[in-house]
Design a protein around this motif. Structure first.
Motif, PDB file in Angstrom:
ATOM      1  N   TRP A 135      -3.126   2.123   6.012  1.00  0.00           N
ATOM      2  CA  TRP A 135      -3.084   2.472   4.596  1.00  0.00           C
ATOM      3  C   TRP A 135      -2.543   1.339   3.739  1.00  0.00           C
ATOM      4  CZ3 TRP A 135      -1.097   8.259   4.837  1.00  0.00           C
ATOM      5  CH2 TRP A 135      -2.063   9.025   5.507  1.00  0.00           C
ATOM      6  N   LEU A 136      -1.754   0.438   4.322  1.00  0.00           N
ATOM      7  CA  LEU A 136      -1.299  -0.733   3.567  1.00  0.00           C
ATOM      8  C   LEU A 136      -2.482  -1.624   3.200  1.00  0.00           C
ATOM      9  CD1 LEU A 136       2.004  -1.731   5.412  1.00  0.00           C
ATOM     10  CD2 LEU A 136       1.763  -0.587   3.195  1.00  0.00           C
ATOM     11  N   GLU A 139      -4.085  -0.034   0.276  1.00  0.00           N
ATOM     12  CA  GLU A 139      -3.300  -0.305  -0.929  1.00  0.00           C
ATOM     13  C   GLU A 139      -3.605  -1.702  -1.449  1.00  0.00           C
ATOM     14  OE1 GLU A 139       1.382  -0.302  -2.380  1.00  0.00           O
ATOM     15  OE2 GLU A 139       0.846   0.404  -0.370  1.00  0.00           O
ATOM     16  N   GLU A 140      -3.764  -2.664  -0.527  1.00  0.00           N
ATOM     17  CA  GLU A 140      -4.123  -4.030  -0.913  1.00  0.00           C
ATOM     18  C   GLU A 140      -5.498  -4.057  -1.577  1.00  0.00           C
ATOM     19  OE1 GLU A 140      -4.575  -8.501   1.058  1.00  0.00           O
ATOM     20  OE2 GLU A 140      -4.053  -6.781   2.324  1.00  0.00           O
ATOM     21  N   HIS A 142      -6.919  -1.643  -3.253  1.00  0.00           N
ATOM     22  CA  HIS A 142      -6.796  -1.065  -4.588  1.00  0.00           C
ATOM     23  C   HIS A 142      -6.169  -2.052  -5.566  1.00  0.00           C
ATOM     24  CE1 HIS A 142      -6.332   1.810  -7.785  1.00  0.00           C
ATOM     25  NE2 HIS A 142      -5.023   1.660  -7.775  1.00  0.00           N
ATOM     26  N   GLN A 143      -5.196  -2.813  -5.109  1.00  0.00           N
ATOM     27  CA  GLN A 143      -4.537  -3.777  -5.981  1.00  0.00           C
ATOM     28  C   GLN A 143      -5.443  -4.953  -6.325  1.00  0.00           C
ATOM     29  OE1 GLN A 143      -1.018  -4.674  -3.708  1.00  0.00           O
ATOM     30  NE2 GLN A 143       0.114  -2.902  -4.474  1.00  0.00           N
ATOM     31  N   PHE A 164      -1.561  10.105   0.062  1.00  0.00           N
ATOM     32  CA  PHE A 164      -1.848   8.681  -0.080  1.00  0.00           C
ATOM     33  C   PHE A 164      -3.138   8.461  -0.871  1.00  0.00           C
ATOM     34  CE2 PHE A 164      -3.891   4.731   1.170  1.00  0.00           C
ATOM     35  CZ  PHE A 164      -2.894   3.837   0.797  1.00  0.00           C
ATOM     36  N   PHE A 167      -2.332   8.479  -4.431  1.00  0.00           N
ATOM     37  CA  PHE A 167      -1.603   7.269  -4.799  1.00  0.00           C
ATOM     38  C   PHE A 167      -2.529   6.062  -4.925  1.00  0.00           C
ATOM     39  CE2 PHE A 167       0.418   3.379  -3.122  1.00  0.00           C
ATOM     40  CZ  PHE A 167       1.361   3.157  -4.119  1.00  0.00           C
ATOM     41  N   SER A 168      -3.484   5.942  -4.003  1.00  0.00           N
ATOM     42  CA  SER A 168      -4.347   4.760  -3.963  1.00  0.00           C
ATOM     43  C   SER A 168      -5.632   4.934  -4.764  1.00  0.00           C
ATOM     44  CB  SER A 168      -4.702   4.425  -2.510  1.00  0.00           C
ATOM     45  OG  SER A 168      -5.407   5.496  -1.903  1.00  0.00           O
TER      46      SER A 168
END
Length: 225
Positions: A135-136, A139-140, A142-143, A164, A167-168
């Motif tokens: 999931w990290l 997140e990357e 999405h950023q 999650f 959040f993402s």
């Protein structure tokens, strides 16, 4: 309901090979799922495992080998390990591509490739969905590029995946199909997530999952869906 070919058409042809992806296209899939790693020379290659041992004639970790070294091994004698660009050139917008980020440091390299196909070759962000158990990495994604759709993979906990996914800003949840019940599907639906369970192969399991009205089914035999 989308027919999603798992690692191409894994039930018919060696997984994650150009021939497997072509077989999936021949079967009329709506989406192809594949797995990516970053090799020692920096290219994004398509292979499920961290090592070559299970699926190829070679051995060793993908991250320790260059692309030229990877191209020297064979898969079931007649196939090679493909790069992501080779696969995208083959698919050529004939279906959506679900790219599962498997190895470390795959998010940025994958997004760079997708940016080229979107910017120069007529693809759209919605022609892709990036998924992962890491999931990290999502997140990357999405950023770095919030325009690329995200799918949250889970084998254990629907509620955590929903949290999650919110959040993402994910568009989908990809659960292990044994997690599916009327209640868990309702929870995902309440939060407006698409549902793409994996890996559903047996006819009775496909019938059950279809009865829950999911959005698509990932299968080694997509023609059964």
């Amino acid at each position: 309901m989308l027919r999603i070919g798992h690692r191409g058409a894994k039930g018919h042809v060696a997984e994650n090979t150009l021939a497997s992806f072509q077989k999936a296209l021949d079967l009329g899939v709506d989406m192809i799922e594949l797995d990516v790693h970053r090799c020692a020379s920096g290219e994004i290659i398509v292979l499920h495992d961290e090592t070559l041992d299970r699926t190829t004639s070679g051995s060793g970790k993908v991250t320790d080998l260059t692309l030229s070294q990877l191209k020297m091994v064979s898969i079931e004698v007649e196939h090679q390990v493909p790069t992501l660009t080779e696969v995208l050139d083959l698919i050529h917008r004939k279906c959506v591509v679900n790219i599962e980020l498997k190895g470390a440091n795959t998010a940025k390299g994958t997004l760079d490739i997708l940016a080229t196909y979107i910017g120069e070759k007529g693809w759209q962000p919605t022609d892709f969905i990036l998924s992962s158990f890491d999931w990290l990495a999502l997140e990357e994604v999405h950023q770095l590029n919030p325009n690329i759709p995200i799918g949250v993979l889970t084998a254990t906990d629907i509620d955590l995946a929903i949290g999650f996914a919110k959040f993402s800003k994910a568009v989908a949840i990809h659960p292990y199909y044994h997690l599916l019940t009327t209640e868990t599907v309702a929870k995902m639906r309440e939060n407006q997530f698409k549902i793409f369970p994996w890996t559903v192969n047996e006819p009775e399991d496909i019938t059950f999952v279809k009865s829950l009205a999911v959005d698509g089914i990932i299968s080694d035999y997509p023609e059964r869906v």
